[in-house]
Design a protein around this motif. Structure first.
Motif, PDB file in Angstrom:
ATOM      1  N   GLY A 319       0.837  -1.199   0.000  1.00 22.28           N
ATOM      2  CA  GLY A 319       0.000   0.000   0.000  1.00 22.28           C
ATOM      3  C   GLY A 319       0.868   1.243   0.000  1.00 22.28           C
ATOM      4  O   GLY A 319       2.101   1.164   0.006  1.00 22.28           O
ATOM      5  N   ALA A 320       0.223   2.405  -0.011  1.00 20.62           N
ATOM      6  CA  ALA A 320       0.901   3.702  -0.088  1.00 20.62           C
ATOM      7  C   ALA A 320       1.764   3.746  -1.344  1.00 20.62           C
ATOM      8  O   ALA A 320       1.498   3.052  -2.326  1.00 20.62           O
ATOM      9  N   PHE A 321       2.828   4.555  -1.352  1.00 22.43           N
ATOM     10  CA  PHE A 321       3.721   4.564  -2.520  1.00 22.43           C
ATOM     11  C   PHE A 321       5.179   4.781  -2.105  1.00 22.43           C
ATOM     12  O   PHE A 321       5.892   5.598  -2.662  1.00 22.43           O
ATOM     13  N   TYR A 322       5.572   3.991  -1.086  1.00 25.90           N
ATOM     14  CA  TYR A 322       6.937   4.039  -0.572  1.00 25.90           C
ATOM     15  C   TYR A 322       7.465   2.621  -0.393  1.00 25.90           C
ATOM     16  O   TYR A 322       6.694   1.672  -0.224  1.00 25.90           O
ATOM     17  N   CYS A 323       8.795   2.525  -0.380  1.00 27.12           N
ATOM     18  CA  CYS A 323       9.407   1.276   0.054  1.00 27.12           C
ATOM     19  C   CYS A 323      10.721   1.595   0.759  1.00 27.12           C
ATOM     20  O   CYS A 323      11.348   2.621   0.502  1.00 27.12           O
ATOM     21  N   ILE A 324      11.095   0.727   1.683  1.00 25.60           N
ATOM     22  CA  ILE A 324      12.385   0.820   2.355  1.00 25.60           C
ATOM     23  C   ILE A 324      13.362  -0.105   1.624  1.00 25.60           C
ATOM     24  O   ILE A 324      13.048  -1.267   1.359  1.00 25.60           O
ATOM     25  N   VAL A 325      14.525   0.449   1.317  1.00 26.56           N
ATOM     26  CA  VAL A 325      15.542  -0.298   0.574  1.00 26.56           C
ATOM     27  C   VAL A 325      16.819  -0.352   1.411  1.00 26.56           C
ATOM     28  O   VAL A 325      17.292   0.677   1.886  1.00 26.56           O
ATOM     29  N   GLU A 326      17.338  -1.559   1.593  1.00 23.67           N
ATOM     30  CA  GLU A 326      18.591  -1.742   2.327  1.00 23.67           C
ATOM     31  C   GLU A 326      19.733  -1.783   1.314  1.00 23.67           C
ATOM     32  O   GLU A 326      19.694  -2.566   0.354  1.00 23.67           O
ATOM     33  N   LEU A 327      20.735  -0.937   1.525  1.00 25.58           N
ATOM     34  CA  LEU A 327      21.832  -0.776   0.576  1.00 25.58           C
ATOM     35  C   LEU A 327      23.148  -1.310   1.154  1.00 25.58           C
ATOM     36  O   LEU A 327      23.333  -1.311   2.372  1.00 25.58           O
ATOM     37  N   PRO A 328      24.076  -1.707   0.295  1.00 24.62           N
ATOM     38  CA  PRO A 328      25.398  -2.149   0.769  1.00 24.62           C
ATOM     39  C   PRO A 328      26.306  -0.955   1.058  1.00 24.62           C
ATOM     40  O   PRO A 328      27.387  -0.811   0.480  1.00 24.62           O
ATOM     41  N   VAL A 329      25.854  -0.075   1.946  1.00 29.79           N
ATOM     42  CA  VAL A 329      26.648   1.081   2.382  1.00 29.79           C
ATOM     43  C   VAL A 329      26.572   1.155   3.905  1.00 29.79           C
ATOM     44  O   VAL A 329      25.640   0.631   4.515  1.00 29.79           O
ATOM     45  N   LYS A 330      27.545   1.826   4.513  1.00 32.81           N
ATOM     46  CA  LYS A 330      27.554   1.958   5.968  1.00 32.81           C
ATOM     47  C   LYS A 330      26.686   3.116   6.446  1.00 32.81           C
ATOM     48  O   LYS A 330      26.105   3.062   7.526  1.00 32.81           O
ATOM     49  N   ASP A 331      26.630   4.183   5.650  1.00 32.98           N
ATOM     50  CA  ASP A 331      25.945   5.399   6.076  1.00 32.98           C
ATOM     51  C   ASP A 331      25.178   5.976   4.895  1.00 32.98           C
ATOM     52  O   ASP A 331      25.761   6.609   4.007  1.00 32.98           O
ATOM     53  N   SER A 332      23.881   5.773   4.884  1.00 29.34           N
ATOM     54  CA  SER A 332      23.073   6.224   3.733  1.00 29.34           C
ATOM     55  C   SER A 332      22.963   7.748   3.682  1.00 29.34           C
ATOM     56  O   SER A 332      22.704   8.311   2.612  1.00 29.34           O
ATOM     57  N   ASP A 333      23.147   8.444   4.822  1.00 28.16           N
ATOM     58  CA  ASP A 333      23.168   9.908   4.794  1.00 28.16           C
ATOM     59  C   ASP A 333      24.327  10.409   3.930  1.00 28.16           C
ATOM     60  O   ASP A 333      24.147  11.287   3.073  1.00 28.16           O
ATOM     61  N   LYS A 334      25.498   9.848   4.184  1.00 31.52           N
ATOM     62  CA  LYS A 334      26.684  10.259   3.423  1.00 31.52           C
ATOM     63  C   LYS A 334      26.541   9.862   1.957  1.00 31.52           C
ATOM     64  O   LYS A 334      26.922  10.616   1.048  1.00 31.52           O
ATOM     65  N   PHE A 335      25.996   8.682   1.724  1.00 24.76           N
ATOM     66  CA  PHE A 335      25.807   8.212   0.354  1.00 24.76           C
ATOM     67  C   PHE A 335      24.835   9.111  -0.397  1.00 24.76           C
ATOM     68  O   PHE A 335      25.090   9.499  -1.555  1.00 24.76           O
ATOM     69  N   ALA A 336      23.725   9.478   0.237  1.00 25.90           N
ATOM     70  CA  ALA A 336      22.729  10.336  -0.409  1.00 25.90           C
ATOM     71  C   ALA A 336      23.315  11.707  -0.746  1.00 25.90           C
ATOM     72  O   ALA A 336      23.054  12.266  -1.819  1.00 25.90           O
ATOM     73  N   GLN A 337      24.110  12.243   0.173  1.00 25.50           N
ATOM     74  CA  GLN A 337      24.751  13.541  -0.078  1.00 25.50           C
ATOM     75  C   GLN A 337      25.780  13.425  -1.204  1.00 25.50           C
ATOM     76  O   GLN A 337      25.884  14.319  -2.059  1.00 25.50           O
ATOM     77  N   TRP A 338      26.538  12.343  -1.204  1.00 26.59           N
ATOM     78  CA  TRP A 338      27.534  12.107  -2.251  1.00 26.59           C
ATOM     79  C   TRP A 338      26.885  12.034  -3.628  1.00 26.59           C
ATOM     80  O   TRP A 338      27.413  12.587  -4.609  1.00 26.59           O
ATOM     81  N   LEU A 339      25.743  11.371  -3.710  1.00 29.02           N
ATOM     82  CA  LEU A 339      25.032  11.290  -4.993  1.00 29.02           C
ATOM     83  C   LEU A 339      24.712  12.679  -5.538  1.00 29.02           C
ATOM     84  O   LEU A 339      24.862  12.945  -6.735  1.00 29.02           O
ATOM     85  N   LEU A 340      24.287  13.566  -4.640  1.00 31.73           N
ATOM     86  CA  LEU A 340      23.890  14.907  -5.067  1.00 31.73           C
ATOM     87  C   LEU A 340      25.095  15.802  -5.363  1.00 31.73           C
ATOM     88  O   LEU A 340      25.053  16.626  -6.283  1.00 31.73           O
ATOM     89  N   GLU A 341      26.152  15.619  -4.620  1.00 31.95           N
ATOM     90  CA  GLU A 341      27.311  16.503  -4.770  1.00 31.95           C
ATOM     91  C   GLU A 341      28.294  16.049  -5.844  1.00 31.95           C
ATOM     92  O   GLU A 341      28.888  16.881  -6.550  1.00 31.95           O
ATOM     93  N   GLU A 342      28.453  14.720  -5.975  1.00 31.31           N
ATOM     94  CA  GLU A 342      29.585  14.250  -6.770  1.00 31.31           C
ATOM     95  C   GLU A 342      29.260  13.278  -7.897  1.00 31.31           C
ATOM     96  O   GLU A 342      30.071  13.116  -8.817  1.00 31.31           O
ATOM     97  N   PHE A 343      28.101  12.618  -7.842  1.00 32.03           N
ATOM     98  CA  PHE A 343      27.870  11.546  -8.813  1.00 32.03           C
ATOM     99  C   PHE A 343      26.854  11.952  -9.879  1.00 32.03           C
ATOM    100  O   PHE A 343      25.794  12.507  -9.560  1.00 32.03           O
ATOM    101  N   ARG A 344      27.175  11.629 -11.130  1.00 27.73           N
ATOM    102  CA  ARG A 344      26.283  11.934 -12.249  1.00 27.73           C
ATOM    103  C   ARG A 344      26.322  10.794 -13.270  1.00 27.73           C
ATOM    104  O   ARG A 344      27.367  10.182 -13.503  1.00 27.73           O
ATOM    105  N   VAL A 345      25.181  10.550 -13.886  1.00 26.75           N
ATOM    106  CA  VAL A 345      25.090   9.682 -15.057  1.00 26.75           C
ATOM    107  C   VAL A 345      24.409  10.511 -16.136  1.00 26.75           C
ATOM    108  O   VAL A 345      23.220  10.855 -16.003  1.00 26.75           O
TER     109      VAL A 345
END
Length: 398
Positions: A319-345
């Motif tokens: 239901g709703a329109f969300y899901c929780i995803v477990e990633l192979p990273v230690k800190d998803s806060d840092k990963f999310a920020q890194w995606l926005l600051e440094e990573f592009r496709v």
């Protein structure tokens, strides 16, 4: 220098919005950012609601009644009857969004230092509402391997103290997408009756259920007349997040009377938004059939694509329109920020919501994110591709 309050210090940042500055910075450099972080539907608001505002003949935008207009509440009660929820207009208090409904509810039934038990992960702002009211959140952990089903009743019961005033659930769940069964609701019923507690259910995603499953409201369950408090909102149902119209629904007159005093203190809900919300109740069922079909397809594509990524675990939302995803990273806060600051496709990236903010237990959720599938299917596919490549690149930086 004058000091701010303890509440001001303790008020948590939104895990959904705290990365906005990084996303805005990326956009100023010409990067396309796919927003997977926030539950803002891209579905059109029903035209009937928009027309009610555009074509109104008001000459004075006056205060509405503190509890909402009689006409809207009567019409809202009619809507609930279609969903097997038998309530009267006098048992409905209209609020400025579901957020205010939760604030008024906590203020009406809890004192500073009291406790509310909530299965986690839960909607992040429950933490903020609790801090604002001086209430302590007592989390009971649900497990991604069990698809975030209701924790065992014994786990709830072990947390009940003389300070416990309520159990709060979100059904269907934000951020998990879990849909509680009638049996699970009945188990909670027995528990709150046994310990004389309130059962609060945030049911703003009622319409969004999949795989032929049915939403079961706490207001349908016999024997909860004095215990059940339902929170609702037009935000998701009609894609009217900016309207800020919600409500408290309860058959407990003492709760309604207390909530009304909070409503009177803030005067009234917004007049134009009430017009739109009343008109939205005439939205044909075909609107929801199309919306549910679209979200189910988006969910299926998202889950299918996520499961192709090595090291990723994802719960299957019902239901709703969300899901929780477990990633192979230690800190998803840092990963999310890194995606926005440094990573592009191809000069594109994604914005995700780190999941630690959806937990109250310290240390949980740091390798998880919440994804909202409120984008077009082709954008979801592109987003998961960015996530996959981002995870591959991020391994070399950790």
């Amino acid at each position: 220098m004058p000091k701010i309050s303890i509440k001001g210090i303790q008020m948590p940042e939104s895990p959904i919005r705290k990365l906005v500055p990084y996303a805005e910075q990326a956009k100023t450099k010409g990067t396309l950012v796919y927003h997977l972080n926030i539950g803002q539907p891209d579905i059109n608001t029903p035209q009937i609601a928009l027309d009610a505002v555009k074509n109104n003949c008001l000459e004075v935008v006056a205060y509405s009644r503190s509890e909402g207009s009689e006409q809207y509440r009567e019409k809202l009660a009619g809507y609930y009857k279609k969903h097997n929820i038998q309530v009267e207009a006098k048992e409905i208090t209209v609020t400025t969004g579901g957020s205010e409904a939760l604030l008024f509810t906590m203020g009406s039934i809890m004192d500073p230092g009291d406790e509310v038990i909530i299965p986690e992960p839960f909607y992040a702002n429950y933490n903020g509402f609790s801090v604002a009211q001086g209430v302590n959140v007592i989390p009971v952990v649900s497990d991604i391997d069990a698809n975030f089903a209701l924790p065992a009743i014994k786990d709830f019961e072990s947390l009940i103290t003389p300070k416990t005033k309520a159990i709060l659930i979100c059904n269907p769940g934000n951020p998990t997408g879990y849909l509680y069964s009638r049996e699970e609701i009945s188990q909670l019923k027995e528990l709150v009756i046994k310990h004389d507690l309130f059962l609060i259910a945030d049911e703003v995603y009622r319409e969004f259920t999949y795989d032929g499953l049915h939403h079961h409201s706490i207001m349908e369950i016999d024997g909860l007349q004095d215990h059940a408090i339902m929170i609702d909102s037009v935000s998701k149902r009609y894609s009217m997040c900016g309207a800020r119209i919600g409500c408290i629904v309860t058959r407990n007159k003492r709760v309604t009377d207390a909530a009304l005093k909070f409503a009177q203190a803030r005067l009234s809900p917004p007049t134009f938004a009430l017009l739109a919300s009343e008109a939205a109740l005439d939205t044909p069922d075909s609107y929801f059939e199309e919306v549910k079909k679209e979200y189910a397809e988006r969910r299926n594509i998202l889950i299918q694509e996520l499961k192709k990524i090595n090291g990723v675990k994802v719960a299957n939302p019902k239901g709703a329109f969300y899901c929780i995803v477990e990633l192979p990273v230690k800190d998803s806060d840092k990963f999310a920020q890194w995606l926005l600051e440094e990573f592009r496709v191809n000069n594109e990236t994604i914005m995700i919501a780190p999941a630690a903010g959806f937990y109250a237990t310290e240390g949980l959720g740091h390798n998880q994110v919440r994804i909202a599938y409120v984008l077009k299917k082709e954008d979801l596919i592109a987003s998961v591709n960015i996530l996959k490549k981002g995870l591959e690149a991020y391994k070399t930086t950790e």
